[in-house]
Design an enzyme around this catalytic site. Sequence first.
Site, PDB file in Angstrom:
ATOM      1  N   CYS A 155      15.211   7.195 -21.660  1.00  0.00           N
ATOM      2  CA  CYS A 155      16.021   8.120 -22.473  1.00  0.00           C
ATOM      3  C   CYS A 155      16.546   9.338 -21.721  1.00  0.00           C
ATOM      4  O   CYS A 155      17.745   9.508 -21.565  1.00  0.00           O
ATOM      5  CB  CYS A 155      15.203   8.585 -23.657  1.00  0.00           C
ATOM      6  SG  CYS A 155      14.704   7.229 -24.711  1.00  0.00           S
TER       7      CYS A 155
HETATM    8  N1  LIG Z   1      12.369   3.423 -25.282  1.00  0.00           N
HETATM    9  C1  LIG Z   1      12.353   4.551 -25.912  1.00  0.00           C
HETATM   10  O1  LIG Z   1      11.404   5.309 -25.808  1.00  0.00           O
HETATM   11  C2  LIG Z   1      13.513   4.951 -26.818  1.00  0.00           C
HETATM   12  C3  LIG Z   1      13.321   6.023 -27.693  1.00  0.00           C
HETATM   13  C4  LIG Z   1      14.347   6.391 -28.533  1.00  0.00           C
HETATM   14  C5  LIG Z   1      15.567   5.715 -28.459  1.00  0.00           C
HETATM   15  N2  LIG Z   1      15.746   4.690 -27.584  1.00  0.00           N
HETATM   16  C6  LIG Z   1      17.038   4.007 -27.590  1.00  0.00           C
HETATM   17  O2  LIG Z   1      16.910   2.783 -28.298  1.00  0.00           O
HETATM   18  C7  LIG Z   1      17.751   1.781 -27.726  1.00  0.00           C
HETATM   19  C8  LIG Z   1      16.928   0.576 -27.330  1.00  0.00           C
HETATM   20  O3  LIG Z   1      16.014   0.985 -26.334  1.00  0.00           O
HETATM   21  P1  LIG Z   1      14.716   0.156 -25.956  1.00  0.00           P
HETATM   22  O4  LIG Z   1      13.881   1.089 -25.171  1.00  0.00           O
HETATM   23  O5  LIG Z   1      14.131  -0.504 -27.160  1.00  0.00           O
HETATM   24  O6  LIG Z   1      15.342  -0.956 -25.010  1.00  0.00           O
HETATM   25  P2  LIG Z   1      14.578  -2.201 -24.376  1.00  0.00           P
HETATM   26  O7  LIG Z   1      15.279  -2.496 -23.106  1.00  0.00           O
HETATM   27  O8  LIG Z   1      13.106  -1.970 -24.395  1.00  0.00           O
HETATM   28  O9  LIG Z   1      14.871  -3.382 -25.406  1.00  0.00           O
HETATM   29  C9  LIG Z   1      16.147  -3.799 -25.772  1.00  0.00           C
HETATM   30  C10 LIG Z   1      16.086  -5.263 -26.162  1.00  0.00           C
HETATM   31  O10 LIG Z   1      17.377  -5.644 -26.624  1.00  0.00           O
HETATM   32  C11 LIG Z   1      17.663  -6.959 -26.159  1.00  0.00           C
HETATM   33  N3  LIG Z   1      19.112  -7.137 -26.217  1.00  0.00           N
HETATM   34  C12 LIG Z   1      20.063  -6.595 -25.421  1.00  0.00           C
HETATM   35  N4  LIG Z   1      21.291  -6.936 -25.855  1.00  0.00           N
HETATM   36  C13 LIG Z   1      21.118  -7.720 -26.946  1.00  0.00           C
HETATM   37  C14 LIG Z   1      22.008  -8.373 -27.860  1.00  0.00           C
HETATM   38  N5  LIG Z   1      23.332  -8.245 -27.739  1.00  0.00           N
HETATM   39  N6  LIG Z   1      21.465  -9.114 -28.849  1.00  0.00           N
HETATM   40  C15 LIG Z   1      20.142  -9.228 -28.988  1.00  0.00           C
HETATM   41  N7  LIG Z   1      19.244  -8.623 -28.172  1.00  0.00           N
HETATM   42  C16 LIG Z   1      19.735  -7.858 -27.183  1.00  0.00           C
HETATM   43  C17 LIG Z   1      17.046  -6.988 -24.775  1.00  0.00           C
HETATM   44  O11 LIG Z   1      16.798  -8.331 -24.362  1.00  0.00           O
HETATM   45  C18 LIG Z   1      15.750  -6.184 -24.980  1.00  0.00           C
HETATM   46  O12 LIG Z   1      14.668  -7.015 -25.352  1.00  0.00           O
HETATM   47  C19 LIG Z   1      18.472   2.469 -26.567  1.00  0.00           C
HETATM   48  O13 LIG Z   1      19.675   2.994 -27.042  1.00  0.00           O
HETATM   49  C20 LIG Z   1      17.535   3.610 -26.211  1.00  0.00           C
HETATM   50  O14 LIG Z   1      18.219   4.680 -25.602  1.00  0.00           O
HETATM   51  C21 LIG Z   1      14.732   4.289 -26.781  1.00  0.00           C
END
Ligand SMILES: NC(=O)c1ccc[n+]([C@@H]2O[C@H](COP(=O)([O-])OP(=O)(O)OC[C@H]3O[C@@H](n4cnc5c(N)ncnc54)[C@H](O)[C@@H]3O)[C@@H](O)[C@H]2O)c1
Length: 431
Positions: free
Chosen positions: A272
């Site tokens: 993030c």
């Molecule tokens: N990780 C954190 O601590 C956190 C906290 C708050 C917000 N966010 C935000 O949340 C969002 C997701 O982050 P995350 O950490 O969960 O990511 P991540 O990489 O852990 O997981 C994302 C998942 O989405 C899947 N994916 C990608 N494109 C796809 C599609 N078109 N269809 C289906 N699946 C798909 C990937 O295979 C992966 O498993 C981002 O915008 C991030 O900035 C993350």
Amino acid sequence: MESEPKDQPESPAPRTVGIIGMGAVGLPLAALFARTGLELVLIDASEERIDQLRRGESPLSHLPSAFVDLLGNATVTTSAEALESCDVAIICVPTPLRSDRAPDLSAVRRAATDAAEFVSPGALVVLESTTWPGTTRHVLGKIFEDRGDVDLAYSPERVDPGRVNPTREGGDLLGAGVPKLVGGVTPKATARAAALYSKAFETVIPVRSSDVAEAAKLVENIHRAVNIALVGELKIAFDAMGLDVWEVLDAAESKPFGFTRFDPGPGMGGHCLPIDPFYLSWAAKRAGAETRFVELSGEINRAMPLFVADKTRSALRSIGVDLAGARVLFLGVAYKSGVGIVEESPAFPLAEALKADGALVTYADPLVPTCSLGDSVELTAERLAETDAVVILVDQAGIDLDLVVESEAVVVDTRAALRTELLGSSRYFMA
Ligand SMILES: NC(=O)c1ccc[n+]([C@@H]2O[C@H](COP(=O)([O-])OP(=O)(O)OC[C@H]3O[C@@H](n4cnc5c(N)ncnc54)[C@H](O)[C@@H]3O)[C@@H](O)[C@H]2O)c1
């Protein structure tokens, strides 16, 4: 909270929730919704991740497999067609930066296009991925142009991997007790999203629009990124002046108001903070405004590993060892303690800087068995005897720092983890 306009038929209560993206955000969210009794359809583009979930394994080191058991008999699939049965779709896919530091919304666009094709008539679609203000209204709005029946909303995720958050029942890793913001493109969408999230979260806070909810998320992360940069800059300044930043922070913290403490570290990592602020810079620039704090804090945070590299170099020099050929052991390569997440970890630019001058870098991190630096080594007295410098990057669970205290290695400590034990020792360097 704005109520549903009177001239519109009430939307039926949701029955089946589809969650797209089973990562650090989507997976805990799925576990929270599983507790509500709603049917779940869990979709991820990665076959490997879906296979892991089907086997009952957690793909995330900070979430035990017991959380996957919570998902019960949810449908788990790579196929977007499964959204056909869903009257809610929640998008939790990555929002990285392109190489020119502009937002890369390709995963969001793909997931939204799938949702627009398959979700059932009158569905609610919620974006959770962090993004610039206006994304839900404009980017999703365009994708759903031909689906006038669908309501669009945004709800930022506040997950902090590994943190046990207080809840009414005590506490959990899922975040049920963390207040959840929701904002719709229309008042009706806001009301629907608020009703949905109230089933899974203890406190839901509706805001006037999706744009406000998107901007609030960026403000939260920018606030942290800027303050981490500030304390990092102060650390370097105090170091040059012969002052111990930790001692100064302990003193400043005694003020009971108007001061919030942030601790320095080796640089900033994770999904993030190194990324999200630039979503705002990009959007602000498009609107003709500047975000100098965001740019400057990014610059300072990215430079922090170089300060640690310089400290390591001078620490080694103090014992007559040149960086070329020096054996340097990193303790902790995850971006923070308690998790095995290495994305954007400052360990990597630091390793690059040290290796460029010929250092031999290894690491020990019980939560990161393998990464681009190789395999994690076991921390033993024998290994420390063969190490010239230990660099503490994360005070990681499972690392026995007593062994480091008892060793003869030079210690470069970016977390003040051994400050109490080693301050004043000629082999101890804070960085
Ligand atoms: N990780 C954190 O601590 C956190 C906290 C708050 C917000 N966010 C935000 O949340 C969002 C997701 O982050 P995350 O950490 O969960 O990511 P991540 O990489 O852990 O997981 C994302 C998942 O989405 C899947 N994916 C990608 N494109 C796809 C599609 N078109 N269809 C289906 N699946 C798909 C990937 O295979 C992966 O498993 C981002 O915008 C991030 O900035 C993350």
